[in-house]
Design a protein around this motif. Sequence first.
Motif, PDB file in Angstrom:
ATOM      1  N   TRP A 152       3.039   6.181 -16.683  1.00  0.00           N
ATOM      2  CA  TRP A 152       2.228   5.773 -15.532  1.00  0.00           C
ATOM      3  C   TRP A 152       1.457   4.496 -15.840  1.00  0.00           C
ATOM      4  CZ3 TRP A 152      -3.194   5.566 -15.365  1.00  0.00           C
ATOM      5  CH2 TRP A 152      -3.711   5.160 -14.131  1.00  0.00           C
ATOM      6  N   VAL A 153       0.814   4.428 -16.996  1.00  0.00           N
ATOM      7  CA  VAL A 153       0.034   3.243 -17.364  1.00  0.00           C
ATOM      8  C   VAL A 153       0.935   2.015 -17.449  1.00  0.00           C
ATOM      9  CG1 VAL A 153      -1.343   2.165 -19.190  1.00  0.00           C
ATOM     10  CG2 VAL A 153      -1.803   4.523 -18.526  1.00  0.00           C
ATOM     11  N   VAL A 154       2.041   2.138 -18.170  1.00  0.00           N
ATOM     12  CA  VAL A 154       2.953   1.002 -18.357  1.00  0.00           C
ATOM     13  C   VAL A 154       3.530   0.544 -17.020  1.00  0.00           C
ATOM     14  CG1 VAL A 154       5.154   0.294 -19.376  1.00  0.00           C
ATOM     15  CG2 VAL A 154       3.501   1.563 -20.752  1.00  0.00           C
ATOM     16  N   LEU A 155       4.007   1.487 -16.222  1.00  0.00           N
ATOM     17  CA  LEU A 155       4.615   1.125 -14.938  1.00  0.00           C
ATOM     18  C   LEU A 155       3.584   0.600 -13.936  1.00  0.00           C
ATOM     19  CD1 LEU A 155       7.213   4.012 -14.626  1.00  0.00           C
ATOM     20  CD2 LEU A 155       7.667   1.601 -15.128  1.00  0.00           C
TER      21      LEU A 155
ATOM     22  N   ASP B  62       6.149 -10.552  -6.128  1.00  0.00           N
ATOM     23  CA  ASP B  62       7.263  -9.631  -5.896  1.00  0.00           C
ATOM     24  C   ASP B  62       6.714  -8.412  -5.159  1.00  0.00           C
ATOM     25  OD1 ASP B  62       9.517  -8.078  -5.886  1.00  0.00           O
ATOM     26  OD2 ASP B  62       9.724  -7.942  -8.063  1.00  0.00           O
ATOM     27  N   TYR B  63       6.672  -8.511  -3.832  1.00  0.00           N
ATOM     28  CA  TYR B  63       6.024  -7.484  -3.013  1.00  0.00           C
ATOM     29  C   TYR B  63       6.932  -6.305  -2.698  1.00  0.00           C
ATOM     30  CZ  TYR B  63       2.808 -11.355  -2.413  1.00  0.00           C
ATOM     31  OH  TYR B  63       1.943 -12.376  -2.644  1.00  0.00           O
ATOM     32  N   ASN B  64       8.184  -6.343  -3.110  1.00  0.00           N
ATOM     33  CA  ASN B  64       9.116  -5.267  -2.799  1.00  0.00           C
ATOM     34  C   ASN B  64       9.398  -4.360  -3.991  1.00  0.00           C
ATOM     35  OD1 ASN B  64       9.500  -6.140  -0.120  1.00  0.00           O
ATOM     36  ND2 ASN B  64      10.863  -7.736  -0.852  1.00  0.00           N
ATOM     37  N   TYR B  65       8.720  -4.561  -5.102  1.00  0.00           N
ATOM     38  CA  TYR B  65       8.943  -3.748  -6.298  1.00  0.00           C
ATOM     39  C   TYR B  65       8.465  -2.320  -6.055  1.00  0.00           C
ATOM     40  CZ  TYR B  65       8.526  -1.983 -11.063  1.00  0.00           C
ATOM     41  OH  TYR B  65       8.633  -1.216 -12.189  1.00  0.00           O
ATOM     42  N   VAL B  66       9.291  -1.370  -6.445  1.00  0.00           N
ATOM     43  CA  VAL B  66       8.943   0.046  -6.361  1.00  0.00           C
ATOM     44  C   VAL B  66       9.068   0.628  -7.767  1.00  0.00           C
ATOM     45  CG1 VAL B  66       9.550   2.283  -5.355  1.00  0.00           C
ATOM     46  CG2 VAL B  66       9.808   0.198  -4.002  1.00  0.00           C
ATOM     47  N   MET B  67       8.019   1.318  -8.214  1.00  0.00           N
ATOM     48  CA  MET B  67       8.035   1.913  -9.549  1.00  0.00           C
ATOM     49  C   MET B  67       9.156   2.948  -9.651  1.00  0.00           C
ATOM     50  SD  MET B  67       3.939   2.318 -10.317  1.00  0.00           S
ATOM     51  CE  MET B  67       4.132   3.577 -11.532  1.00  0.00           C
ATOM     52  N   PRO B  68       9.783   3.061 -10.830  1.00  0.00           N
ATOM     53  CA  PRO B  68      10.832   4.072 -11.013  1.00  0.00           C
ATOM     54  C   PRO B  68      10.280   5.493 -10.797  1.00  0.00           C
ATOM     55  CG  PRO B  68      10.838   2.489 -12.817  1.00  0.00           C
ATOM     56  CD  PRO B  68       9.638   2.201 -11.986  1.00  0.00           C
ATOM     57  N   LEU B  69      11.155   6.376 -10.394  1.00  0.00           N
ATOM     58  CA  LEU B  69      10.856   7.793 -10.163  1.00  0.00           C
ATOM     59  C   LEU B  69       9.805   8.011  -9.063  1.00  0.00           C
ATOM     60  CD1 LEU B  69      10.812   8.977 -13.888  1.00  0.00           C
ATOM     61  CD2 LEU B  69      12.693   9.156 -12.257  1.00  0.00           C
ATOM     62  N   THR B  70       9.738   7.098  -8.123  1.00  0.00           N
ATOM     63  CA  THR B  70       8.793   7.218  -7.021  1.00  0.00           C
ATOM     64  C   THR B  70       9.416   8.023  -5.892  1.00  0.00           C
ATOM     65  OG1 THR B  70       7.700   5.139  -7.553  1.00  0.00           O
ATOM     66  CG2 THR B  70       7.486   5.914  -5.290  1.00  0.00           C
ATOM     67  N   ILE B  71       8.688   9.016  -5.437  1.00  0.00           N
ATOM     68  CA  ILE B  71       9.104   9.820  -4.284  1.00  0.00           C
ATOM     69  C   ILE B  71       8.505   9.158  -3.043  1.00  0.00           C
ATOM     70  CG2 ILE B  71       9.035  12.094  -3.201  1.00  0.00           C
ATOM     71  CD1 ILE B  71       8.402  13.199  -6.065  1.00  0.00           C
ATOM     72  N   LYS B  72       9.317   9.000  -1.991  1.00  0.00           N
ATOM     73  CA  LYS B  72       8.824   8.350  -0.771  1.00  0.00           C
ATOM     74  C   LYS B  72       8.135   9.391   0.121  1.00  0.00           C
ATOM     75  CE  LYS B  72      11.233   4.190  -0.262  1.00  0.00           C
ATOM     76  NZ  LYS B  72      10.981   3.141   0.644  1.00  0.00           N
ATOM     77  N   PHE B  73       6.820   9.420   0.034  1.00  0.00           N
ATOM     78  CA  PHE B  73       6.020  10.281   0.924  1.00  0.00           C
ATOM     79  C   PHE B  73       5.699   9.521   2.217  1.00  0.00           C
ATOM     80  CE2 PHE B  73       5.065  11.817  -3.367  1.00  0.00           C
ATOM     81  CZ  PHE B  73       5.376  13.157  -3.218  1.00  0.00           C
ATOM     82  N   LEU B  74       5.328   8.261   2.065  1.00  0.00           N
ATOM     83  CA  LEU B  74       5.004   7.384   3.214  1.00  0.00           C
ATOM     84  C   LEU B  74       6.193   6.453   3.421  1.00  0.00           C
ATOM     85  CD1 LEU B  74       1.420   6.409   2.083  1.00  0.00           C
ATOM     86  CD2 LEU B  74       2.016   8.120   3.778  1.00  0.00           C
ATOM     87  N   LYS B  75       6.701   6.458   4.620  1.00  0.00           N
ATOM     88  CA  LYS B  75       7.873   5.602   4.897  1.00  0.00           C
ATOM     89  C   LYS B  75       7.491   4.413   5.725  1.00  0.00           C
ATOM     90  CE  LYS B  75      11.017   9.387   4.625  1.00  0.00           C
ATOM     91  NZ  LYS B  75      11.341  10.013   3.683  1.00  0.00           N
TER      92      LYS B  75
ATOM     93  N   GLN C 208       1.761   6.408  -6.997  1.00  0.00           N
ATOM     94  CA  GLN C 208       0.613   7.083  -7.600  1.00  0.00           C
ATOM     95  C   GLN C 208       0.633   8.582  -7.306  1.00  0.00           C
ATOM     96  OE1 GLN C 208      -1.287   5.504  -9.845  1.00  0.00           O
ATOM     97  NE2 GLN C 208       0.107   3.822  -9.412  1.00  0.00           N
ATOM     98  N   ILE C 209       1.019   8.949  -6.105  1.00  0.00           N
ATOM     99  CA  ILE C 209       1.146  10.374  -5.768  1.00  0.00           C
ATOM    100  C   ILE C 209       2.241  11.012  -6.634  1.00  0.00           C
ATOM    101  CG2 ILE C 209       1.806  12.018  -3.971  1.00  0.00           C
ATOM    102  CD1 ILE C 209       0.489  10.039  -1.936  1.00  0.00           C
TER     103      ILE C 209
ATOM    104  N   GLY D  64       0.821  -1.207   0.000  1.00  0.00           N
ATOM    105  CA  GLY D  64       0.000   0.000   0.000  1.00  0.00           C
ATOM    106  C   GLY D  64       0.853   1.254   0.000  1.00  0.00           C
ATOM    107  N   LYS D  65       1.904   1.259   0.815  1.00  0.00           N
ATOM    108  CA  LYS D  65       2.802   2.420   0.835  1.00  0.00           C
ATOM    109  C   LYS D  65       3.494   2.608  -0.507  1.00  0.00           C
ATOM    110  CE  LYS D  65       3.863   2.423   5.750  1.00  0.00           C
ATOM    111  NZ  LYS D  65       4.925   2.196   6.745  1.00  0.00           N
ATOM    112  N   ASN D  66       4.005   1.514  -1.075  1.00  0.00           N
ATOM    113  CA  ASN D  66       4.678   1.609  -2.372  1.00  0.00           C
ATOM    114  C   ASN D  66       3.734   2.124  -3.453  1.00  0.00           C
ATOM    115  OD1 ASN D  66       7.158   0.710  -1.493  1.00  0.00           O
ATOM    116  ND2 ASN D  66       6.805  -1.408  -2.068  1.00  0.00           N
TER     117      ASN D  66
END
Length: 133
Positions: free
Chosen positions: A105-108, A120-133, A75-76, A68-70
């Motif tokens: 956004w659609v592809v990622l 794979d629950y640890n995948y983070v989309m590229p160019l993601t800013i960490k707002f929720l840690k 998305q933000i 959910g955080k990722n």
Amino acid sequence: MDEEQQIMPEPVQEPAPEKKPDATQAIITGVSPLASLLVGAPVGVNIIAPLVFWLVWKNENPLVEGIGKNVLNSQISWTIYTLAGVLLIPLFIGIPLVIIAWIAWVVLSIINAVKVANGDYNYVMPLTIKFLK
């Protein structure tokens, strides 16, 4: 009474298997941003569904907590990139930026949904800013 009946031991109760978190809720949370594509929702609505699922399930399912955080962070981030492109439309660079941001956004988001569905629950989309840690 018969001797066989007296000698029979009681069945041994096996220990309960270790409870594993349900991956279904995590998959729903990971795929939920794509629902905004199906309904043709405006920019920013892609945040609502994963936010609701994360708030409802984060305490009962540790997989949803992380996913959910990722998903929310990505998305933000992509909503901000799209809105920045919209603000730059008067400078003529905004239209290509909005198109590129939307396609990325659609592809990622699809890649993210497939990775979550495959475990794979640890995948983070590229160019993601960490707002929720």
